[in-house]
Design an enzyme around this catalytic site. Sequence first.
Site, PDB file in Angstrom:
ATOM      1  N   ASP A 606      27.379  28.342 -18.490  1.00 60.09           N
ATOM      2  CA  ASP A 606      27.763  28.585 -19.947  1.00 60.09           C
ATOM      3  C   ASP A 606      27.959  27.367 -20.728  1.00 60.09           C
ATOM      4  O   ASP A 606      27.634  27.776 -22.209  1.00 60.09           O
ATOM      5  CB  ASP A 606      29.371  28.971 -19.755  1.00 60.09           C
ATOM      6  N   GLY A 607      28.088  26.131 -20.253  1.00 65.21           N
ATOM      7  CA  GLY A 607      28.118  25.081 -21.219  1.00 65.21           C
ATOM      8  C   GLY A 607      29.397  25.097 -22.065  1.00 65.21           C
ATOM      9  O   GLY A 607      30.502  25.297 -21.643  1.00 65.21           O
ATOM     10  N   ILE A 608      29.534  25.092 -23.245  1.00 68.22           N
ATOM     11  CA  ILE A 608      30.711  24.969 -24.360  1.00 68.22           C
ATOM     12  C   ILE A 608      31.053  26.308 -24.918  1.00 68.22           C
ATOM     13  O   ILE A 608      31.469  26.438 -26.003  1.00 68.22           O
ATOM     14  CB  ILE A 608      30.840  23.811 -25.190  1.00 68.22           C
ATOM     15  N   ALA A 609      30.358  27.294 -24.114  1.00 73.00           N
ATOM     16  CA  ALA A 609      30.838  28.659 -24.679  1.00 73.00           C
ATOM     17  C   ALA A 609      30.223  29.201 -25.939  1.00 73.00           C
ATOM     18  O   ALA A 609      30.940  29.731 -26.932  1.00 73.00           O
ATOM     19  CB  ALA A 609      32.469  28.722 -24.666  1.00 73.00           C
ATOM     20  N   GLU A 629      30.603  27.674 -14.752  1.00 74.86           N
ATOM     21  CA  GLU A 629      30.170  26.169 -15.343  1.00 74.86           C
ATOM     22  C   GLU A 629      31.022  25.139 -14.440  1.00 74.86           C
ATOM     23  O   GLU A 629      31.841  25.425 -13.672  1.00 74.86           O
ATOM     24  CB  GLU A 629      30.609  25.999 -16.646  1.00 74.86           C
ATOM     25  N   ASP A 651      30.720  26.995  -9.613  1.00 71.63           N
ATOM     26  CA  ASP A 651      29.257  26.860  -9.074  1.00 71.63           C
ATOM     27  C   ASP A 651      28.752  28.214  -9.261  1.00 71.63           C
ATOM     28  O   ASP A 651      28.926  29.512  -8.586  1.00 71.63           O
ATOM     29  CB  ASP A 651      29.211  26.179  -7.920  1.00 71.63           C
ATOM     30  N   ARG A 653      26.282  29.051  -7.497  1.00 69.09           N
ATOM     31  CA  ARG A 653      25.581  29.393  -6.222  1.00 69.09           C
ATOM     32  C   ARG A 653      26.664  30.014  -5.352  1.00 69.09           C
ATOM     33  O   ARG A 653      26.230  30.511  -4.093  1.00 69.09           O
ATOM     34  CB  ARG A 653      25.036  28.073  -5.654  1.00 69.09           C
ATOM     35  N   CYS A 675      17.249  22.120 -17.771  1.00 62.76           N
ATOM     36  CA  CYS A 675      15.754  22.032 -18.114  1.00 62.76           C
ATOM     37  C   CYS A 675      15.276  20.661 -17.557  1.00 62.76           C
ATOM     38  O   CYS A 675      14.026  20.622 -17.861  1.00 62.76           O
ATOM     39  CB  CYS A 675      15.581  22.123 -19.557  1.00 62.76           C
ATOM     40  N   ARG A 856      23.197  19.700 -24.788  1.00 63.25           N
ATOM     41  CA  ARG A 856      23.023  20.730 -23.642  1.00 63.25           C
ATOM     42  C   ARG A 856      23.204  22.312 -24.131  1.00 63.25           C
ATOM     43  O   ARG A 856      22.970  23.001 -23.478  1.00 63.25           O
ATOM     44  CB  ARG A 856      23.768  20.465 -22.435  1.00 63.25           C
TER      45      ARG A 856
END
Length: 877
Positions: A606-609, A629, A651, A653, A675, A856
């Site tokens: 998600d990063g910073i939404a 995240e 996570d 996973r 990436c 990111r």
Amino acid sequence: MVESSDTPKDTAAVPKCPPPCPEASPAEPLPNGDLEADGAQWKGTEEGGASPKSGRPEEDETESLADGETGRALENGRCTPKEGLDAPADEGELAPSDPQKKRGRRKLLEATEKSKEEKEENNFDSLKMEGSRGRLRGGLGWESSLRQRPMQRHTFQAGDPYYISKRKRDEWLARWKREAEKKAKVIAVMNVVEETPRAEPQKEEEASPPASQQPTDPASPNVATTPEPVVADAVDKNTSKSADDEPEYEDGRGLGIGELVWGKLRGFSWWPGRIVSWWMTGRSRAAEGTRWVMWFGDGKFSVVCVEKLLPLSSFSSAFHQATYNKQPMYRKAIYEVLQVASSRAGKIFPACPENDETDTSKVVEIQNKQMIEWALGGFQPSGPKGLEPPEEERNPYKEVYTEMWVEPEAAAYAPPPPAKKPRKSTTEKPKVKEIIDERTRERLVYEVRQKCRNIEDICISCGSLNVTLEHPLFIGGMCQNCKNCFLECAYQYDDDGYQSYCTICCGGREVLMCGNNNCCRCFCVECVDLLVGPGAAQAAIKEDPWNCYMCGHKGVYGLLRRREDWPSRLQMFFANNHDQEFDPPKVYPPVPAEKRKPIRVLSLFDGIATGLLVLKDLGIQVDRYIASEVCEDSITVGMVRHQGKIMYVGDVRNVTQKHIQEWGPFDLVIGGSPCNDLSIVNPARKGLYEGTGRLFFEFYRLLHEARPKEGDDRPFFWLFENVVAMGVSDKRDISRFLESNPVMIDAKEVSAAHRARYFWGNLPGMNRPLASTVNDKLELQECLEHGRIAKFSKVRTITTRSNSIKQGKDQHFPVFMNEKEDILWCTEMERVFGFPVHYTDVSNMSRLARQRLLGRSWSVPVIRHLFAPLKEYFACV
């Protein structure tokens, strides 16, 4: 017994082996060419009863054989009688001659391979020895000989590499030595033969000379001769040695066997290699002024002109950082050559401590960086002197390859997706590509200038005639290979913000960078001189600032003609670059307004939404937003800025099917896996199937878990994002799993920064043109605080690295304030990305930490462009 006759002195001298006694057995030819009488003593009797002295013929005498069998016995150039062989008594003595002997003498003068000894067993002629009067062919130098046989020349074109095993190398070496010995014997015969003028016309015998004995006189091609025994032995050894061990590269230009060099082939950067002997290649000797080079990295051989070679000590000028960042084979070559160089110079690099958590490739990368720094510093303390090959490596037959060129750690470089392959085929590549001759492109361009060919029929990038599409930027064709290269490299930028490779061919080492601060394109010198005109590159270098052929006012520069509609063509180039066809995604009809419900979102990585922020900006009601995240700073930003409306699940996973059923159902699944291991900008990338690249399959797994079951026709959408600068094979694999082709969207159209990304998904209208809104800040100046002046209209892609803020080839800071250059402030970077001011200003994070979060993240205007059609399906505020 050899007797003297009263024949004229200009007749040929012929050696005769006397007949054995009745008790002795006849002489038998021995395998080595010796004639031996087993214990028998050969005698001859003169009319006067004089007994000749016993001894060997004089060493300066050269004798001819008329006997065919004896000629075969002497085929190897040796006649070694036993001690019982009698020698001529006295050259001055004359023996009586009869007509029968004269007839024998005439036959001997015309003797060939056919046997005559059985008919004249007891009638030997004795002729006067005239070896001292003979002339040695080639005595004045083989260059003046009439029997020159120049070695056939075999041209060599770089192609499939030769991987020589020890067993095969030994077989080749033994075969070449046998051939050299055979040739040496022939040369010995031709060098020591005695020219003897003919006394009178003779009738030629119908016989052919043995294969190993060459005619010595054009006037008498059927005379078979053999050298005198002692001289032949000496010449045999000397000639064999000279033929087999003849020094190579003795043209006074240096660069001998074993030296480490840089070599230049068209279309490639300067590549490290080692000068090797011709026999190591299995080809012919290199011509004067050229050297056989074995390239590090792939083990191929090439013949390179001396002018295209540099010593390894020129490391600082020949090493190409952009190629090192991109091509794994180049990194491997640098690693191997510096291993050899450090071994020769006695330079020891400290080994990196390894543990279970340390990746071998990272250890190799650290060691490689240490060796590169040492090389860039001039190979101190020994300097270039320490790089000279030891004496044993100058021997062309020394097996130095298995001992010196070991690469245990180099194999740790996991082969990432194939990078740019500039006009050369290698067997390591999954596809066999066309090998284009260095002059093919020049010849075809010349034909275009002469109006003999259409430029649209040739690939202007490499010269291939296998054109599959049009070049998106300039008038001309493009082949499939160059298309793949363009897809990978068009949006790959160096640390200076410019493209890593030429805009035309995606290759080249020496490039011209545009002087326009808002342009980031490069053009290689080769393409400029070839397509624009000879000397155009030098003229561009002198012009300051130089505007490139994409942003210049003119549209035509020689044969280089810019397409008027290049922006749309470039967009379509990336939109229609799919070598796989998939069924179009299911199209959901818009939902009536009264039936629309709030959206339920599963956001992976998600990063910073950014997704939630855009949905709120669009006014779409969000019922549930589940985010996976692991970055603590990102989680903090999301929790603070969205007041706890995000449910973080840790996570990706660890998310299972049970969790999806518990949290679902979902209407939208979004995500963009890291990436780092996919971008070809990363030299240590591991590809899609290793490292963080494997996280894509977690997105694929959870996407299938979240899909509606059969019979459920509710609208379901998904979106996956990643970098454009990834390998073609990785993009193909991602598309195959997602059963969808990506669209490429560059944020420069709706923001003040370049940011090209691939998007896979089934959102409606993903292919529609990207249009900016009134609120989008398209210029950098609009993003700056009061009193600060932008030096550029747009900045290059902002990444997690601090130096990505610097712009241009001179690494300028993008802002000017108080008569000084300055970097972008965090609030200004947030505006560039489309975030609200101070969006990442939480938890006392540093400037670098905030830049890492932004580097990111997604560009807000781009996600708004993609999410906008969702307003037709879900409830809005």
